[in-house]
Design a protein around this motif. Structure first.
Motif, PDB file in Angstrom:
ATOM      1  N   LEU A   1       0.823  -1.217   0.000  1.00 26.40           N
ATOM      2  CA  LEU A   1       0.000   0.000   0.000  1.00 26.40           C
ATOM      3  C   LEU A   1       0.856   1.266   0.000  1.00 26.40           C
ATOM      4  O   LEU A   1       0.461   2.286  -0.568  1.00 26.40           O
ATOM      5  CB  LEU A   1      -0.930   0.000   1.223  1.00 26.40           C
TER       6      LEU A   1
ATOM      7  N   ALA B   1       1.125   3.931  -3.449  1.00 21.39           N
ATOM      8  CA  ALA B   1       0.395   5.186  -3.216  1.00 21.39           C
ATOM      9  C   ALA B   1       0.850   6.257  -4.199  1.00 21.39           C
ATOM     10  O   ALA B   1       2.049   6.427  -4.422  1.00 21.39           O
ATOM     11  CB  ALA B   1       0.624   5.654  -1.778  1.00 21.39           C
TER      12      ALA B   1
ATOM     13  N   VAL C   1       1.501   9.333   1.952  1.00 21.11           N
ATOM     14  CA  VAL C   1       0.890   8.271   2.745  1.00 21.11           C
ATOM     15  C   VAL C   1       1.081   8.601   4.216  1.00 21.11           C
ATOM     16  O   VAL C   1       2.149   9.084   4.615  1.00 21.11           O
ATOM     17  CB  VAL C   1       1.558   6.894   2.524  1.00 21.11           C
TER      18      VAL C   1
ATOM     19  N   GLY D   1      -6.505  12.861  -2.472  1.00 18.83           N
ATOM     20  CA  GLY D   1      -5.630  11.916  -3.157  1.00 18.83           C
ATOM     21  C   GLY D   1      -4.573  11.309  -2.245  1.00 18.83           C
ATOM     22  O   GLY D   1      -3.952  10.309  -2.583  1.00 18.83           O
ATOM     23  N   ASP D   2      -4.330  11.908  -1.078  1.00 18.36           N
ATOM     24  CA  ASP D   2      -3.406  11.302  -0.110  1.00 18.36           C
ATOM     25  C   ASP D   2      -4.063  10.048   0.471  1.00 18.36           C
ATOM     26  O   ASP D   2      -5.283   9.900   0.435  1.00 18.36           O
ATOM     27  CB  ASP D   2      -3.083  12.285   1.029  1.00 18.36           C
ATOM     28  N   ARG D   3      -3.231   9.174   1.024  1.00 17.82           N
ATOM     29  CA  ARG D   3      -3.719   7.891   1.527  1.00 17.82           C
ATOM     30  C   ARG D   3      -3.414   7.780   3.026  1.00 17.82           C
ATOM     31  O   ARG D   3      -2.262   7.962   3.418  1.00 17.82           O
ATOM     32  CB  ARG D   3      -3.038   6.768   0.742  1.00 17.82           C
TER      33      ARG D   3
ATOM     34  N   ILE E   1      -3.634   5.156   6.239  1.00 18.60           N
ATOM     35  CA  ILE E   1      -3.842   3.746   6.588  1.00 18.60           C
ATOM     36  C   ILE E   1      -3.990   3.610   8.099  1.00 18.60           C
ATOM     37  O   ILE E   1      -3.100   4.034   8.849  1.00 18.60           O
ATOM     38  CB  ILE E   1      -2.645   2.890   6.106  1.00 18.60           C
TER      39      ILE E   1
ATOM     40  N   ILE F   1      -9.689  12.399   1.183  1.00 27.44           N
ATOM     41  CA  ILE F   1      -8.509  11.564   1.458  1.00 27.44           C
ATOM     42  C   ILE F   1      -8.928  10.095   1.458  1.00 27.44           C
ATOM     43  O   ILE F   1      -9.995   9.741   1.970  1.00 27.44           O
ATOM     44  CB  ILE F   1      -7.886  11.980   2.799  1.00 27.44           C
ATOM     45  N   GLU F   2      -8.090   9.259   0.869  1.00 21.55           N
ATOM     46  CA  GLU F   2      -8.387   7.828   0.815  1.00 21.55           C
ATOM     47  C   GLU F   2      -8.034   7.196   2.167  1.00 21.55           C
ATOM     48  O   GLU F   2      -6.909   7.337   2.641  1.00 21.55           O
ATOM     49  CB  GLU F   2      -7.557   7.186  -0.295  1.00 21.55           C
ATOM     50  N   VAL F   3      -8.994   6.524   2.776  1.00 22.05           N
ATOM     51  CA  VAL F   3      -8.754   5.894   4.084  1.00 22.05           C
ATOM     52  C   VAL F   3      -8.814   4.379   3.931  1.00 22.05           C
ATOM     53  O   VAL F   3      -9.775   3.845   3.384  1.00 22.05           O
ATOM     54  CB  VAL F   3      -9.788   6.370   5.128  1.00 22.05           C
ATOM     55  N   ILE F   4      -7.768   3.715   4.404  1.00 20.93           N
ATOM     56  CA  ILE F   4      -7.715   2.253   4.322  1.00 20.93           C
ATOM     57  C   ILE F   4      -7.687   1.685   5.738  1.00 20.93           C
ATOM     58  O   ILE F   4      -6.894   2.131   6.569  1.00 20.93           O
ATOM     59  CB  ILE F   4      -6.466   1.801   3.533  1.00 20.93           C
TER      60      ILE F   4
ATOM     61  N   HIS G   1      -8.309  -4.488   4.102  1.00 21.14           N
ATOM     62  CA  HIS G   1      -6.930  -4.912   3.854  1.00 21.14           C
ATOM     63  C   HIS G   1      -6.319  -5.477   5.138  1.00 21.14           C
ATOM     64  O   HIS G   1      -6.705  -5.077   6.236  1.00 21.14           O
ATOM     65  CB  HIS G   1      -6.078  -3.724   3.392  1.00 21.14           C
TER      66      HIS G   1
END
Ligand SMILES: [Zn+2]
Ligand SMILES: [Zn+2]
Length: 558
Positions: free
Chosen positions: A225, A229, A233, A329-331, A333, A358-361, A366
């Motif tokens: 991940l 990215a 990240v 667009g930032d990730r 986690i 913001i992309e949240v994982i 995952h």
């Protein structure tokens, strides 16, 4: 059996915290008779308070029994440096001042924590090597390395003339734990061959099927991940999970700079470097360089995985961090899972981030987190290695402990007992049995003070949160006549009723009316007058509001 001999030589156990809740772990083991025991204690942790305890951050075990028995307390052994096992030391150790035993990483983390808290007491620690063995009076204690989510988690084999107990601490079976040795199967099997009287064991995941995945698999997923990215990240995790910090650093090596965001991160990294757990890992950067690094050249390690409002991640999510901001667009986690009670706070942070694009994982999609506690197949395996006569589940809420007990029975453990904080259990001789109830309970850390959970303080605060407060001040003459105008003040009470009448006016009228309708004898007695006015004000407000606020009436007799 000679009763006098057997009763003067008993091995007893009591949880004083951690049996009935996840957190504030404290267990004691005693050798002697019911009037005179030599004790050792294991762990001294905190629990985290939820919204149901307004104004309270931490919950600590009530150690009044240990204070009373201080002269017979030979030592306190720490299994590992998680807050639920050592977080109460700074507040409570000064009340005990007993010799403390821990491995190097735990001792170093305690030292770093003390340095971060002005006024914290000096707490000397006897450092025990991994797998080490030492004596405390009649107790012979041996550490057993266990895999967990922090370096140097230890089980304790506590050998006594009446048998050997395995106190598991927090553990899992991870053949590839990335950092530190895997769970010491050889030593545990040897204990089984030697003969194990009792296991006092971690119940956290006793209801979960299968086995918990390995940290190696989590590291691989995090690496994937981070490498894939497109922009910045950020990874948030418990700072003490050095394995994750290492996994992030490895994934970033040569590609991105690792920036530490949050004081707890700085502290752990310093300790992990000192103790060799970050050997071969590149230097981390401090937060002030974050803004100067290209977006594809940075990975931030942030505190705040539990949604803590003052920690780095929550402040970033609110766009209130002085050095760090994320953009669409930032990730981010979450290499973590919310501790029960923190779910809402974590969701607030996640929603704050998602709302900013913001992309949240998370671990929902995952393999970015695994628990450090054993699931059913691991619990079975440990029981198979050690083959205890007795098993007592701890480190759990009642449901977890009941599941662990049922599992132990299915595995053929002959004597399975569940107990709660304060229950004293005789482990030997004879079948295990609850023989006494020790003073136990909870303390709340309220600002700089420790208050007993039995005090009214927090219950009052909850009541005020629900119904607010009305204060009425009255001056009366010796004859019981009103002198001047009564004063009414409200806090946390609606301003007007459904018809637009001011609530303070309603309270004022109720107070005056109550006084005027009282017989003169009652008006001359300040206490009786205050009580009559209080009842009238609460009733008047309940009539329009359907709630009764707290009401204080001050009567000044002139
Ligand atoms: Zn732990
Ligand atoms: Zn724990």
């Amino acid at each position: 059996m000679d009763q006098a001999v057997s009763s003067s030589n008993e091995l007893v156990f009591a949880p004083l915290g951690g049996a009935g809740e996840i957190g504030m772990n404290l267990a004691i083991y005693g050798l002697g008779d019911s009037r005179h025991c030599k004790w050792i204690a294991v762990d001294l942790g905190v629990a985290f308070a939820g919204d149901d305890l307004p104004g309270i951050d931490l919950i600590l075990p009530d150690i009044r029994y240990l204070i009373q028995e201080r002269d017979n307390l030979l030592g306190l052994v720490l299994t590992h440096a998680h807050e639920d096992h050592f977080g109460a030391l700074i507040d409570l150790w000064p009340r005990l001042k007993v010799p403390l035993y821990a491995t190097q990483f735990t001792a170093a983390l305690l030292q770093a924590k003390r340095e971060g808290e002005p006024g914290a007491p000096d707490i000397p620690v006897n450092v025990v090597p991994l797998g080490g063995r030492f004596g405390l009076g009649p107790f012979d204690i041996e550490l057993v390395s266990m895999a967990h989510s922090i370096p140097e988690s230890n089980a304790l084999i506590i050998r006594t003339p009446l048998g050997a107990v395995l106190h598991t601490g927090d553990w899992k079976i991870d053949p590839t734990p990335v950092i530190g040795p895997p769970t010491d199967e050889t030593k545990l099997r040897a204990l089984g061959n030697e003969g194990c009287l009792a296991v006092i064991g971690d119940s956290t995941n006793a209801y979960r099927e299968g086995r918990s995945p390995s940290e190696t698999d989590v590291a691989a997923c995090l690496g994937e991940l981070i490498r894939s990215a497109p922009r910045r990240v950020a990874v948030t995790t418990f700072a003490s999970n050095v394995t994750r910090l290492r996994a992030v650093a490895k994934a970033a090596a040569g590609e991105r700079e690792v920036v530490l965001v949050g004081r707890a991160m700085d502290r752990i990294v310093q300790v992990a470097r000192e103790t060799g757990y970050l050997e071969g890992v590149q230097d981390f950067r401090s937060v002030d360089v974050y803004g100067h690094l290209p977006v594809e050249k940075v990975v931030a390690l942030c505190t705040g995985s539990q949604g803590e409002a003052r920690a780095a991640l929550a402040r970033i999510a609110q766009d209130e961090h002085p050095d760090v901001a994320f953009s669409p667009g930032d990730r981010v986690i979450f290499s973590s899972r919310a501790i029960p009670g923190n779910e809402k706070a974590v969701m607030r942070v996640i929603n704050g981030l998602v709302a900013q694009g913001i992309e949240v994982i998370t671990d929902r999609t995952h393999l970015v987190h695994v628990s450090g506690h054993p699931r059913i197949e691991e619990l079975k395996e440990l029981i198979g290695w050690v083959r205890p006569q007795i098993l007592i589940p701890v480190h759990g809420e009642p449901l977890h402990m009941a599941e662990h007990a049922a599992l132990a029975r299915r595995c053929g453990v002959r004597r399975v007992l569940t107990c709660r904080d304060g229950e004293l259990v005789r482990l030997a001789p004879g079948p295990p049995e609850k023989i006494d109830e020790l003073p136990a309970g909870r303390l709340y850390k309220d600002g700089a003070l420790l208050v007993s959970a039995e005090e009214r303080t927090v219950a009052d605060r909850r009541r005020l949160g629900f119904g607010g407060i009305v204060s009425v001040a009255l001056a009366v003459s010796h004859r019981g006549d009103l002198v001047g105008d009564p004063r009414v003040m409200t806090t946390g009470v609606p301003e007007t009723d459904a018809h637009g009448n001011r609530i303070e006016d309603l309270a004022y009228e109720a107070a005056v009316e109550a006084l005027e309708s009282m017989p003169r004898a009652q008006r001359r007695d300040p206490d009786a007058l205050a009580e009559g006015v209080r009842r009238a004000v609460r009733a008047a407000l309940a009539a329009v509001w359907n709630k009764k606020p707290t009401c204080h009436v001050h009567v000044l007799q002139l």
